[in-house]
Every structure is written in structure tokens, then in C-alpha cells.
Design an enzyme around this catalytic site. Structure first.
Site, PDB file in Angstrom:
ATOM      1  N   THR A 137       8.876  -4.799   9.965  1.00 25.34           N
ATOM      2  CA  THR A 137       8.476  -3.416   9.718  1.00 25.34           C
ATOM      3  C   THR A 137       6.961  -3.419   9.555  1.00 25.34           C
ATOM      4  OG1 THR A 137       8.868  -1.450   8.341  1.00 25.34           O
ATOM      5  CG2 THR A 137       8.780  -3.571   7.210  1.00 25.34           C
TER       6      THR A 137
ATOM      7  N   VAL B 271      11.102   1.722  14.749  1.00 27.71           N
ATOM      8  CA  VAL B 271       9.654   1.610  14.727  1.00 27.71           C
ATOM      9  C   VAL B 271       9.189   1.749  13.283  1.00 27.71           C
ATOM     10  CG1 VAL B 271       7.469   2.556  15.573  1.00 27.71           C
ATOM     11  CG2 VAL B 271       9.501   2.637  17.029  1.00 27.71           C
ATOM     12  N   CYS B 272       8.373   0.809  12.862  1.00 23.44           N
ATOM     13  CA  CYS B 272       7.735   0.874  11.541  1.00 23.44           C
ATOM     14  C   CYS B 272       8.797   0.931  10.432  1.00 23.44           C
ATOM     15  CB  CYS B 272       6.791   2.073  11.503  1.00 23.44           C
ATOM     16  SG  CYS B 272       5.572   2.054  10.165  1.00 23.44           S
ATOM     17  N   SER B 273       8.669   1.895   9.516  1.00 24.51           N
ATOM     18  CA  SER B 273       9.522   1.955   8.331  1.00 24.51           C
ATOM     19  C   SER B 273      10.956   2.350   8.624  1.00 24.51           C
ATOM     20  CB  SER B 273       8.923   2.942   7.312  1.00 24.51           C
ATOM     21  OG  SER B 273       8.752   4.217   7.901  1.00 24.51           O
ATOM     22  N   ALA B 274      11.273   2.748   9.854  1.00 24.36           N
ATOM     23  CA  ALA B 274      12.664   3.075  10.185  1.00 24.36           C
ATOM     24  C   ALA B 274      13.580   1.866  10.056  1.00 24.36           C
ATOM     25  CB  ALA B 274      12.757   3.656  11.587  1.00 24.36           C
TER      26      ALA B 274
END
Length: 228
Positions: free
Chosen positions: A146, A126-129
Site C-alpha cells: 500500500t 491502488v494505495c490505501s484500498a
């Protein structure tokens, strides 16, 4: 409780200090409302959700403190039992420190990627992961996304991973979520955009493991209107 013959999928959500609250709470909330019987009062749950962390107490970036369900050590001992691993994002400096530090979270993700005992696994960021996934080389030759503010940074990490590990380049694009398909070992990779995109990715995951109708019902319970 699921009825006999209805599979319950074990989902691990990897936690760490500085994790974004909605990046983990969003998928957790969505998947906890997915049921086989579409009954919000007495649901036959599809997913068993566990927070995995090195620390007993994890303070998110917001800050909110939550308790883990299982330690990284114990989760690693039972690695093949996790059908899904969700890696939520956080501030970019936190992501970079996880990558550079090669700490327990990073090693756990790499172990999950390399484990081939469960060939129906899903790895979802999720997102910046997505930065963490990219740095391991697992996104080579795939399409990923991202947070829209971090697309260029993800491209740089993917290019560095290609130089380090080889393989085909990663295509990075803006999207709510992307199903990148299967790795050679059969693990499915899903990356999502920022924050609320994790809701959409989780509903998509639910549709893969159950049905589109079950996923849509969960969205109705949440009163969440998915973007067209």
C-alpha cells in the site's frame, strides 16, 4: 474497436465519495491507451472501462465530481462480466468508514471475490484500498503493499483479518506493486503502492492481458517513464 478475435476486457473501477482522483484516473488513463494495434490515433482498445458507483455523481477527495457509468446494483447483476475490478484508495478515514459501514461498495467487493463464474478475473487495489481487501481476508497468506506511509496500518488490518477469518499471515512490504498470485478460485490479486504506483500496476496488468510491447507502447504514448 478491436478486430475480430481480439478480446476486449471489461474493467470496473469502483467509485465512492472521497476517492482519490489519481488513484482512479491514473489506471483509467493508462488502460485507455492500451491497444492491440499500437495506434494512438485509431486504437483497437484492449479494455472497456466503466466507473461503478452507488451514487450517480461522485465527488473525489480533491474535490472533482465525476459521473458513474453504471450503478453498483446493475454491476452486481452483471458481476461475472467484469474481468477486472480496480479499487482506488482514498483518505484513511474514508477507507475505515467503508469497512466499518459494510455499505454497497464493501459488499460489492466481497461479492466479486466470492464469485467464481469467471476464473480469469483480476482484483487490483491502488494505495490505501488494500485496507479494504485485507479486511475481507482475501490477502491471507499473500504478499501485499500500500502507500509507504500506511504499511504499518495495513499490517494491523491484516493481523485482525487473520484473527477473524483464520489462514496464514499476510506479508506486507514496500513496493511499487505486487502480484500476489491466484486465489483458490483462480482470481489474481494485485496491490499497488501510493498514487503513481497505480500507473505501474496498470501497465503490468496490461502486459498480462496483452503483451509487454503493448504495455510499453502505452507508456510511451503517456510519456511515462517507469521506475527501474
Amino acid at each position: 474497436m478491436a478486430a475480430t478475435g481480439q478480446r476486449v476486457y471489461n474493467v470496473g473501477i469502483l467509485m465512492y465519495p472521497g476517492v482519490d482522483l489519481l488513484d482512479f484516473a491514473g489506471p483509467h488513463g493508462v488502460l485507455s491507451h492500451v491497444s492491440y494495434n499500437n495506434n494512438p490515433v485509431s486504437p483497437a482498445h484492449v479494455f472497456d472501462l466503466r466507473l461503478i458507483a452507488a451514487q450517480e455523481d461522485i465527488t473525489a477527495s480533491d474535490p472533482v465530481t465525476v459521473k458513474r457509468h453504471i450503478s453498483i446494483h446493475d454491476a452486481h447483476e452483471d458481476l461475472d462480466s467484469f474481468d477486472v475490478l480496480i479499487v482506488p484508495g482514498g483518505p484513511l478515514p474514508v477507507m475505515q468508514s467503508i469497512i466499518d459501514g459494510n455499505g454497497p461498495e464493501y459488499r460489492f467487493i466481497k461479492s466479486y471475490i466470492n464469485d467464481s463464474r469467471n476464473d480469469t478475473r483480476v482484483l487490483m487495489s491502488v494505495c490505501s484500498a488494500a485496507f479494504i481487501l485485507a479486511s475481507t481476508g482475501v490477502l491471507a497468506g499473500k504478499t501485499a503493499t500500500t502507500h509507504s506511509f500506511a504499511l504499518d496500518a495495513l499490517k494491523d488490518i491484516c493481523q485482525e483479518a487473520t484473527r477473524k477469518f483464520g489462514g496464514n499471515p499476510t506479508k506486507v512490504m514496500k513496493a511499487r506493486y505486487i502480484d500476489a498470485g491466484l486465489t483458490k478460485s483462480g482470481m489474481r490479486i494485485i496491490t499497488s503502492g501510493g498514487i503513481s504506483c497505480g500507473f505501474d500496476a496498470s501497465l503490468y496488468l496490461a502486459s498480462l492481458k496483452t503483451s509487454e510491447s503493448a504495455s510499453n507502447f502505452a507508456a510511451m504514448v503517456l510519456e511515462y517513464i517507469q521506475p527501474v
